[in-house]
Design an enzyme around this catalytic site. Sequence first.
Site, PDB file in Angstrom:
ATOM      1  N   LYS A 199      40.498  31.962 -80.419  1.00 52.89           N
ATOM      2  CA  LYS A 199      39.666  32.266 -79.407  1.00 52.89           C
ATOM      3  C   LYS A 199      38.520  31.245 -79.454  1.00 52.89           C
ATOM      4  O   LYS A 199      37.774  30.824 -78.331  1.00 52.89           O
ATOM      5  CB  LYS A 199      38.915  33.821 -79.158  1.00 52.89           C
ATOM      6  CG  LYS A 199      40.199  34.730 -79.061  1.00 52.89           C
ATOM      7  CD  LYS A 199      40.948  34.224 -77.661  1.00 52.89           C
ATOM      8  CE  LYS A 199      41.713  35.910 -77.377  1.00 52.89           C
ATOM      9  NZ  LYS A 199      42.711  36.065 -78.304  1.00 52.89           N
TER      10      LYS A 199
HETATM   11  C1  LIG Z   1      43.876  36.415 -78.264  1.00 45.95           C
HETATM   12  C2  LIG Z   1      45.125  36.495 -79.249  1.00 45.95           C
HETATM   13  C3  LIG Z   1      46.651  36.375 -79.025  1.00 45.95           C
HETATM   14  C4  LIG Z   1      46.952  36.204 -77.652  1.00 45.95           C
HETATM   15  O1  LIG Z   1      46.463  35.283 -76.700  1.00 45.95           O
HETATM   16  P1  LIG Z   1      46.642  35.214 -75.126  1.00 45.95           P
HETATM   17  O2  LIG Z   1      45.989  34.127 -74.577  1.00 45.95           O
HETATM   18  O3  LIG Z   1      45.854  36.769 -74.817  1.00 45.95           O
HETATM   19  O4  LIG Z   1      47.978  35.449 -74.574  1.00 45.95           O
HETATM   20  C5  LIG Z   1      47.395  35.972 -80.067  1.00 45.95           C
HETATM   21  N1  LIG Z   1      46.889  36.005 -81.234  1.00 45.95           N
HETATM   22  C6  LIG Z   1      45.630  36.064 -81.440  1.00 45.95           C
HETATM   23  C7  LIG Z   1      45.329  36.303 -82.992  1.00 45.95           C
HETATM   24  C8  LIG Z   1      44.575  36.457 -80.532  1.00 45.95           C
HETATM   25  O5  LIG Z   1      43.444  36.637 -80.991  1.00 45.95           O
END
Ligand SMILES: *Cc1c(COP(=O)(O)O)cnc(C)c1O
Length: 497
Positions: free
Chosen positions: A113
Site C-alpha cells: 500500500k
Molecule cells: C491490500 C493487500 C492485498 C490485497 O490488495 P488489493 O488491492 O486489495 O487486491 C494483498 N496483500 C497485502 C499484504 C495487502 O496489504
Amino acid sequence: MQYTSTRDSSLSVSSSYAIAHGISAEGGLFLPCEIPQVDLKWIRRLCDMEYPQRAQQVLSLFLTDFKDAELAEAVEAAYTNGVFEEDWAAPLSDLSDGRFVLELWHGPTCAFKDMALQLLPHLMVSAARRVLDGKQILILVATSGDTGKAALEGFHDVDGVKIAVFYPNEGVSPMQQLQMATQKGDNVAVYAIEGNFDNAQTEVKKIFTDPEMIRRMAACDTVFSSANSINWGRLVPQIVYYFSAYADLVACECVKLGDPVNFVVPTGNFGNILAGYYAKRMGLPVNKLICASNRNDVLTDFMHNGVYDANRSFYTTISPSMDILISSNLERLLYELCGKDDRQVAEMMQQLKENRRYAITPEMKEKLDADFWGGAADEDTCRNIIRKTLDEIGYLIDPHTAVAFSVYEQYKAETGDTIPAIILSTASPFKFAGSVLEALGAQRPADEFAAVKALSEGTGAPVPESLAALEKAKIRFTKVLLPDEMPREIELFASRK
Ligand SMILES: *Cc1c(COP(=O)(O)O)cnc(C)c1O
C-alpha cells in the site's frame, strides 16, 4: 484526459476532481474515459530510468491537468530520500526458475500500500488546490489492516487534511493493530469497529454519499475523500510498478522487449490486479493476470463461472488483508467488460447490494477469460509453501505472498504455461511474524516482538526498522465503535480544532 463514473457515463471531470473527491456522488467509481496507449519504444525508454522517473512517465499519461513540475516533485518526495528501505522502491528478485518476485513492501509500513499511499497525499494536495478552493479534506478509510497504516503514514500532519481510519476489531494482525494504534500526528483518528472489513467498508461508503452527512461536513467547510483503492489516485501509482518490473526484465535481458510475461497478484479488493489490467490495456506485453485469493474465494468462483456471489461464510485467515467478500474495484473492470455501459454496471451493483450476487453476460465472461485466470489457496497450503520456499530456495515470504506462490503452482500445473512469471510480493514477512514462524514449524510466542526476533534469528533476514521501533511506541488510540456510531464520531472529529 477526462474521467467519468462507472454508474454515470454522462459525467466528465478532471483527474484533480476525481482524486480530490475519491468517489462519485451517485456512488460510482471514477475512471479514465480512454485508456492511454504506449508502444514498445516507450517501454524501452523506461529501462534507462530510475523508479521516480518511470513513475512520472506513467502518471503524466493519466493526470493531464497536473503540471510536470508537480508530478516531478511528487514522485521525488514519494520514492527517494530514504522513504523506502531499499534504494529502489520496487526491486525484483530473480528466483532463477522462471519466477521473479516484485517486492512491493520496502516502504515505511512494510506493505505494498505504501507504493501508492506515499504518493497520494502529494497528488491530493495539488488536486485540492485546483478544485476545492481551500476546503478541508476529511479522508475516511476502511481497512483490512494495511491500507489504514499506510494512509496514516502518508497523510499524518499534511496541512488541510484530516484522516479517520476504521479497522475490524480482531480482524487485523497484532502488528497491524499496533502500527495503527500508535500513529503519530494531530490530524489523525483511529477506531476499531465491531464487525468485519466488509461491515466497515459498507458503512464508510454509505457515509460518503449520505446527503445529510455531506451537508453537515459542508457546515464545517469540509469535504470527504477516500484513500481506499476506490480513489483513482491509489490506482494510477500501482500501474507504474507493472511497467517498471517489465522494464527491469528487459534491461537484464531476462525477457526480450515485446515478449509476454504473466503477473500473479494476491488479491482482496481487486485494486492491485486492476492496475495490472490497465497496464495490459495500455500496451504492456502481459499474457495472463493471475488472480490469487485466500480461503475467501469469491473472486476465484467469479473467474470460473461468471457469477459473483458473496452469499458465503466470511473467514478470518492468516492473510487478513485479503479477507474480503465485496471487492470494490471489480466495478471498474465490469465497466470495461460490458463496453462502458453505465446502466448495466449500476444494475449489477444494485443486485449486489440487494441479493449480494450478480452474473455477467457470456460476452463479458469471454473478455474476462482473455485477460485473467483465478485460483485460491487455503491456509495449510500457504503454510506449506512458506516452509518449502524457505527450505528449497532460501527465500522468505509472508502469508499473502504465499497465496500467490501457491496459486501460481496451480496455474502452471493446469495450463503448462512456462513463460516468465512476476509474482507480486505484497508484505514483509515480519509484519506477520507469528503466522510465518508457525508455518515454519516453530512455536508461536505470545508476544509479537518475540516472534519478530525469533524469525530474524531463525532465518537471518533483517527486521524492518519501522517494525522494530513499534516495540517502544506509545499507544494513542483504543476506541471501539459499533458501525452505526461511526457518523457521530466522524462529525465530532471533523469539527475538532
Ligand atoms: C491490500 C493487500 C492485498 C490485497 O490488495 P488489493 O488491492 O486489495 O487486491 C494483498 N496483500 C497485502 C499484504 C495487502 O496489504
